[in-house]
Design an enzyme around this catalytic site. Sequence first.
Site, short mmCIF file in Angstrom:
data_model
loop_
_atom_site.label_atom_id
_atom_site.label_comp_id
_atom_site.label_asym_id
_atom_site.label_seq_id
_atom_site.Cartn_x
_atom_site.Cartn_y
_atom_site.Cartn_z
N THR A 11 0.82 -1.22 0.00
CA THR A 11 0.00 0.00 0.00
C THR A 11 0.85 1.27 0.00
OG1 THR A 11 -0.11 -0.09 2.41
CG2 THR A 11 -1.94 -1.11 1.22
N GLY A 12 2.18 1.12 0.09
CA GLY A 12 3.07 2.28 0.14
C GLY A 12 3.40 2.79 -1.26
N ASP A 64 1.06 -8.25 9.15
CA ASP A 64 1.83 -7.23 9.83
C ASP A 64 3.25 -7.73 10.03
OD1 ASP A 64 0.81 -4.64 11.73
OD2 ASP A 64 2.83 -5.42 12.07
N ALA A 88 7.77 -1.04 6.00
CA ALA A 88 8.61 -0.43 7.04
C ALA A 88 7.94 0.83 7.57
CB ALA A 88 9.97 -0.04 6.47
N THR A 133 18.65 1.16 2.34
CA THR A 133 18.50 2.60 2.13
C THR A 133 19.83 3.37 2.22
OG1 THR A 133 17.67 4.59 3.27
CG2 THR A 133 17.83 2.63 4.60
N GLU A 135 20.16 5.89 3.84
CA GLU A 135 20.29 6.37 5.23
C GLU A 135 21.35 5.57 5.99
OE1 GLU A 135 18.57 8.95 7.24
OE2 GLU A 135 18.58 9.61 5.16
N LYS A 161 17.41 -0.47 9.87
CA LYS A 161 17.65 -0.91 8.49
C LYS A 161 19.04 -1.53 8.35
CE LYS A 161 14.00 0.13 5.91
NZ LYS A 161 13.37 -0.76 4.93
P1 NAP Z 1 6.03 4.03 2.47
O1 NAP Z 1 5.31 4.77 1.39
O2 NAP Z 1 6.14 4.63 3.82
O3 NAP Z 1 5.35 2.58 2.58
C1 NAP Z 1 5.63 1.72 3.64
C2 NAP Z 1 4.71 0.52 3.56
O4 NAP Z 1 4.96 -0.32 4.69
C3 NAP Z 1 3.21 0.87 3.61
O5 NAP Z 1 2.51 -0.03 2.79
C4 NAP Z 1 2.87 0.63 5.08
O6 NAP Z 1 1.50 0.35 5.31
C5 NAP Z 1 3.72 -0.62 5.32
N1 NAP Z 1 3.94 -0.90 6.74
C6 NAP Z 1 4.43 -0.08 7.69
N2 NAP Z 1 4.48 -0.71 8.87
C7 NAP Z 1 4.01 -1.96 8.68
C8 NAP Z 1 3.81 -3.09 9.50
N3 NAP Z 1 4.12 -3.07 10.80
N4 NAP Z 1 3.32 -4.22 8.94
C9 NAP Z 1 2.98 -4.25 7.63
N5 NAP Z 1 3.15 -3.22 6.80
C10 NAP Z 1 3.66 -2.09 7.31
O7 NAP Z 1 7.52 3.71 2.01
P2 NAP Z 1 8.15 3.70 0.53
O8 NAP Z 1 8.66 5.06 0.24
O9 NAP Z 1 7.22 3.03 -0.41
O10 NAP Z 1 9.44 2.78 0.77
C11 NAP Z 1 9.37 1.37 0.62
C12 NAP Z 1 10.51 0.73 1.38
O11 NAP Z 1 11.76 1.21 0.89
C13 NAP Z 1 10.53 1.03 2.88
O12 NAP Z 1 11.05 -0.12 3.53
C14 NAP Z 1 11.51 2.17 3.02
O13 NAP Z 1 12.09 2.17 4.30
C15 NAP Z 1 12.51 1.83 1.93
N6 NAP Z 1 13.21 2.93 1.29
C16 NAP Z 1 12.52 3.99 0.79
C17 NAP Z 1 13.18 5.00 0.11
C18 NAP Z 1 12.44 6.17 -0.48
O14 NAP Z 1 13.10 7.18 -0.78
N7 NAP Z 1 11.15 6.07 -0.73
C19 NAP Z 1 14.57 4.91 -0.07
C20 NAP Z 1 15.25 3.80 0.45
C21 NAP Z 1 14.54 2.81 1.10
P3 NAP Z 1 0.41 1.54 5.46
O15 NAP Z 1 0.11 1.98 4.04
O16 NAP Z 1 -0.72 0.87 6.13
O17 NAP Z 1 1.06 2.63 6.26
O1 F7E Z 2 13.84 14.37 4.47
C1 F7E Z 2 14.98 17.70 5.45
C2 F7E Z 2 15.24 16.56 6.39
O2 F7E Z 2 11.85 13.14 5.32
C3 F7E Z 2 14.81 14.78 3.53
C4 F7E Z 2 12.72 8.10 3.48
O3 F7E Z 2 12.05 7.62 2.35
O4 F7E Z 2 14.65 8.70 2.17
C5 F7E Z 2 13.66 9.22 3.06
O5 F7E Z 2 14.27 9.75 4.24
C6 F7E Z 2 15.62 15.93 4.11
C7 F7E Z 2 16.12 15.67 5.53
O6 F7E Z 2 13.46 12.01 3.71
C8 F7E Z 2 11.78 19.13 6.36
O7 F7E Z 2 15.85 17.03 7.60
C9 F7E Z 2 13.77 19.85 5.92
O8 F7E Z 2 17.45 16.07 5.64
O9 F7E Z 2 11.98 13.74 2.86
P1 F7E Z 2 12.67 13.33 4.09
P2 F7E Z 2 14.72 11.27 4.37
O10 F7E Z 2 14.85 11.57 5.80
O11 F7E Z 2 15.89 11.53 3.50
C10 F7E Z 2 15.47 7.66 2.72
C11 F7E Z 2 16.43 7.20 1.63
C12 F7E Z 2 14.69 6.56 3.34
O12 F7E Z 2 15.13 5.41 3.37
C13 F7E Z 2 13.49 6.96 4.14
O13 F7E Z 2 12.61 5.85 4.28
O14 F7E Z 2 14.79 17.07 4.19
N1 F7E Z 2 13.80 18.51 5.78
N2 F7E Z 2 12.54 20.25 6.27
C14 F7E Z 2 12.57 18.03 6.04
N3 F7E Z 2 12.09 16.77 6.04
C15 F7E Z 2 10.78 16.60 6.34
N4 F7E Z 2 10.25 15.36 6.30
N5 F7E Z 2 9.97 17.66 6.67
C16 F7E Z 2 10.41 18.94 6.70
O15 F7E Z 2 9.67 19.86 6.98
#
Ligand code: NAP
Ligand code: F7E
Length: 370
Positions: A11-12, A64, A88, A133, A135, A161
């Site tokens: 769903t994400g 879950d 996640a 990630t 991160e 992670k």
């Molecule tokens: P997202 O939009 O936050 O989606 C996270 C998904 O995990 C949602 O479907 C959420 O369900 C589900 N979830 C959370 N907690 C759960 C639980 N306890 N049991 C079952 N499902 C659960 O994240 P995304 O951006 O698609 O990212 C996908 C994955 O890649 C994540 O693991 C994230 O950490 C990783 N990642 C993301 C990025 C990025 O930039 N997007 C980069 C590197 C890695 P609900 O819809 O119900 O909340």
């Molecule tokens: O922040 C700065 C904040 O929350 C990006 C996740 O998908 O990517 C994501 O993590 C930057 C940070 O993403 C605001 O401090 C400033 O430096 O969009 P973000 P993230 O933390 O990089 C990684 C790869 C993942 O794996 C994660 O799951 O933006 N920032 N002002 C802000 N960030 C937020 N959220 N809100 C602000 O108002």
Amino acid sequence: MNKVALITGVTGQDGSYLAEFLLKKGYQVHGVKRRSSSFNTDRIEHIYEDPHIEKRNFILHYGDMTDSMNLTKIIKDVEPDEIYNLAAMSHVHVSFDVPEYVADTDAVGALRILEAIRLLNLTDKTKIYQASTSELFGKVQETPQNEKTPFNPRSPYAVAKMYAYWITVNYREAYNIFASNGILFNHESPVRGETFVTRKITRAASKIVLGLQDKLYVGNLDAERDWGHAKDYVKAMWMILQAKKADDWVVSTGKSTSVREFLKLAFSCVGVELSFVGKGINERGLVVSCKNPKYQLEIGKEVVVIDSNYFRPTEVDFLIGDSSKIRKELAWKPEYTLDQIVKEMMASDIKLMQKDQYLQKGGFDIKNYF
Ligand code: NAP
Ligand code: F7E
């Protein structure tokens, strides 16, 4: 026989794009969705198939990441060829508020999936993709970051992670499971979660030009990220599981942009030029010009303000990926530029907010009527 995939986190943002991608490739796709008191299936509505349809290619299971027995049962029933572990708690800032839950879901959750594969004797059949990630690099030890760059995590999310990353490597080495990590840098889209900075900006910029919001409060404007498009990145996930052998792969665009620059880009998509004045907590974004006659924004209007509540206890200041390995060995490359991503997100949010504006003026939402 069609291949069978199981996606946790369907769903994400990524889960929804990946499900769409795999269905187009002819897969039968199973998704794990958690129970919620309100609908959490907005992103997959367009591919949803009614359970009463006899031959479905898209099937949802309640589950879950914190429930081993439930995950094991789903994997036993589905016997997937490929598992994409995307579920996640993915918000870095929120992970400081719920660190134990994040460890359970993001770290032990990955272990639960790997253990299920092992206990169900699926080690020769089922390949697994772990959503790792950028991160992990945290306080970066070298620039740009590649598969060999040492990790230095800076949040409970990144630490969880890191466990998931290493347990994936360990199960690969110990049990010969095809288990791969994709170390993905930030990727965005029109369905990005609303509290990540890019989507927060495109939503707010849209509302501000339409007169639905006064200003936007943000945190660290200096942070720089390597932003790509989620569509390009889910393709990389699939390619990683089609590789000859299991491995770990960095996926990135190789270009980094600051939050401040992203703000300027978003507003410029709707003809508004911003300029930043002041320093630190007093920095503000002001309207310098508004070339779009549709929007009436006062010159000099303050539209971006800093709120220190959005600062993180420990920040990741700068990330930029070196994805030459996946580009060379699997021929992956991103199709989208950042300009295209921002334009797509702004166009989508303007459309969404125009509907909001219409509703606020007394129009009705046909969806709620039926
Ligand atoms: P997202 O939009 O936050 O989606 C996270 C998904 O995990 C949602 O479907 C959420 O369900 C589900 N979830 C959370 N907690 C759960 C639980 N306890 N049991 C079952 N499902 C659960 O994240 P995304 O951006 O698609 O990212 C996908 C994955 O890649 C994540 O693991 C994230 O950490 C990783 N990642 C993301 C990025 C990025 O930039 N997007 C980069 C590197 C890695 P609900 O819809 O119900 O909340
Ligand atoms: O922040 C700065 C904040 O929350 C990006 C996740 O998908 O990517 C994501 O993590 C930057 C940070 O993403 C605001 O401090 C400033 O430096 O969009 P973000 P993230 O933390 O990089 C990684 C790869 C993942 O794996 C994660 O799951 O933006 N920032 N002002 C802000 N960030 C937020 N959220 N809100 C602000 O108002």
